[in-house]
Design a protein around this motif. Structure first.
Motif, PDB file in Angstrom:
ATOM      1  N   ARG A  73       0.834  -1.199   0.000  1.00  0.00           N
ATOM      2  CA  ARG A  73       0.000   0.000   0.000  1.00  0.00           C
ATOM      3  C   ARG A  73       0.876   1.260   0.000  1.00  0.00           C
ATOM      4  O   ARG A  73       1.811   1.385   0.790  1.00  0.00           O
ATOM      5  N   PRO A 132      -6.773   1.338 -12.800  1.00  0.00           N
ATOM      6  CA  PRO A 132      -7.627   2.524 -12.691  1.00  0.00           C
ATOM      7  C   PRO A 132      -7.468   3.420 -13.919  1.00  0.00           C
ATOM      8  O   PRO A 132      -6.362   3.575 -14.439  1.00  0.00           O
ATOM      9  N   TYR A 175      -8.419  -7.839 -11.551  1.00  0.00           N
ATOM     10  CA  TYR A 175      -7.809  -6.512 -11.425  1.00  0.00           C
ATOM     11  C   TYR A 175      -7.922  -5.748 -12.733  1.00  0.00           C
ATOM     12  O   TYR A 175      -7.635  -6.269 -13.804  1.00  0.00           O
ATOM     13  N   ASN A 196      -2.923  -6.993  -2.542  1.00  0.00           N
ATOM     14  CA  ASN A 196      -3.854  -5.866  -2.611  1.00  0.00           C
ATOM     15  C   ASN A 196      -3.151  -4.693  -3.291  1.00  0.00           C
ATOM     16  O   ASN A 196      -2.159  -4.174  -2.772  1.00  0.00           O
ATOM     17  N   GLU A 234      -4.577  -1.760  -3.982  1.00  0.00           N
ATOM     18  CA  GLU A 234      -5.243  -0.491  -3.674  1.00  0.00           C
ATOM     19  C   GLU A 234      -4.202   0.509  -3.160  1.00  0.00           C
ATOM     20  O   GLU A 234      -3.379   0.201  -2.302  1.00  0.00           O
ATOM     21  N   GLY A 235      -4.230   1.719  -3.721  1.00  0.00           N
ATOM     22  CA  GLY A 235      -3.303   2.769  -3.293  1.00  0.00           C
ATOM     23  C   GLY A 235      -1.883   2.575  -3.777  1.00  0.00           C
ATOM     24  O   GLY A 235      -0.947   3.146  -3.222  1.00  0.00           O
TER      25      GLY A 235
END
Length: 198
Positions: free
Chosen positions: A148, A189, A186, A166, A168-169
């Motif tokens: 992260r 973004p 996945y 993970n 995310e971020g």
């Protein structure tokens, strides 16, 4: 001229017999740590804040060692064992970590920018807020690692394992993920749309 030459000014690596930390030779600290690891007395290596820039640590056993905030810029750690080691805030810019085992190591805020880290085992590592910009991470394993806030911009992540990780971020901008093994489902973004000026 490579990054190592820029850091060293063309000089070679430093041998552990020529590096001192808190009055002791690094070679003595490593021997005592190895004995501790093997259950033969000795002492766990505490190299907090040590100047290990350009250190030759190939094949070293640093499992469980403390290297928080150590300067390992340009160091050679090829095929070293750093399982369960603590390297919080350590500087490893341009270091050579090829085929190093960092399983379950603690590396929050570590700087691995421009490092040679292909084939590294980052399984279950804490790599939160790590800097991997322009690093070679081919065939590295990040399964179940905490990444992260990590920066991967410009890194080579060919065949890198990010399954069960993970994302995310995590900044993967400018990274070719064509052959990267990503978590199921996945999707990268979408880049923010440019704003128009009136």
């Amino acid at each position: 001229m490579g990054l190592l030459d820029l850091i060293t000014g063309g000089k070679g690596l430093r041998k552990p017999t020529r590096i001192r930390h808190q009055g002791k030779k690094l070679s003595e600290i490593l021997d005592a740590h190895n004995n501790h690891f093997l259950g033969k007395g000795g002492k766990r290596a505490d190299l907090t804040g040590a100047d290990l820039k350009l250190a030759d640590l190939r094949h070293a056993n640093l499992s469980g060692a403390i290297l928080d905030r150590a300067n390992l810029d340009g160091a050679n750690l090829q095929q070293s064992k750093l399982t369960h080691a603590s390297l919080a805030g350590a500087q490893l810019r341009g270091a050579d970590l090829r085929n190093t085992d960092l399983t379950e190591a603690h590396l929050p805020g570590v700087n691995l920018s421009e490092a040679q880290a292909s084939g590294v085992e980052f399984f279950r590592c804490d790599l939160s807020n790590a800097d991997f910009r322009r690093a070679n991470l081919r065939n590295a394993n990040f399964r179940l690692a905490n990444i992260r806030g990590a920066l991967f911009s410009g890194a080579d992540m060919g065949v890198t394992i990010l399954r069960e990780t993970n994302l995310e971020g995590v900044d993967l901008s400018g990274v070719d993920l064509t052959t990267t093994l990503l978590p199921k489902g996945y999707t990268r973004p979408a880049a923010p749309a440019p704003t128009r000026q009136p």
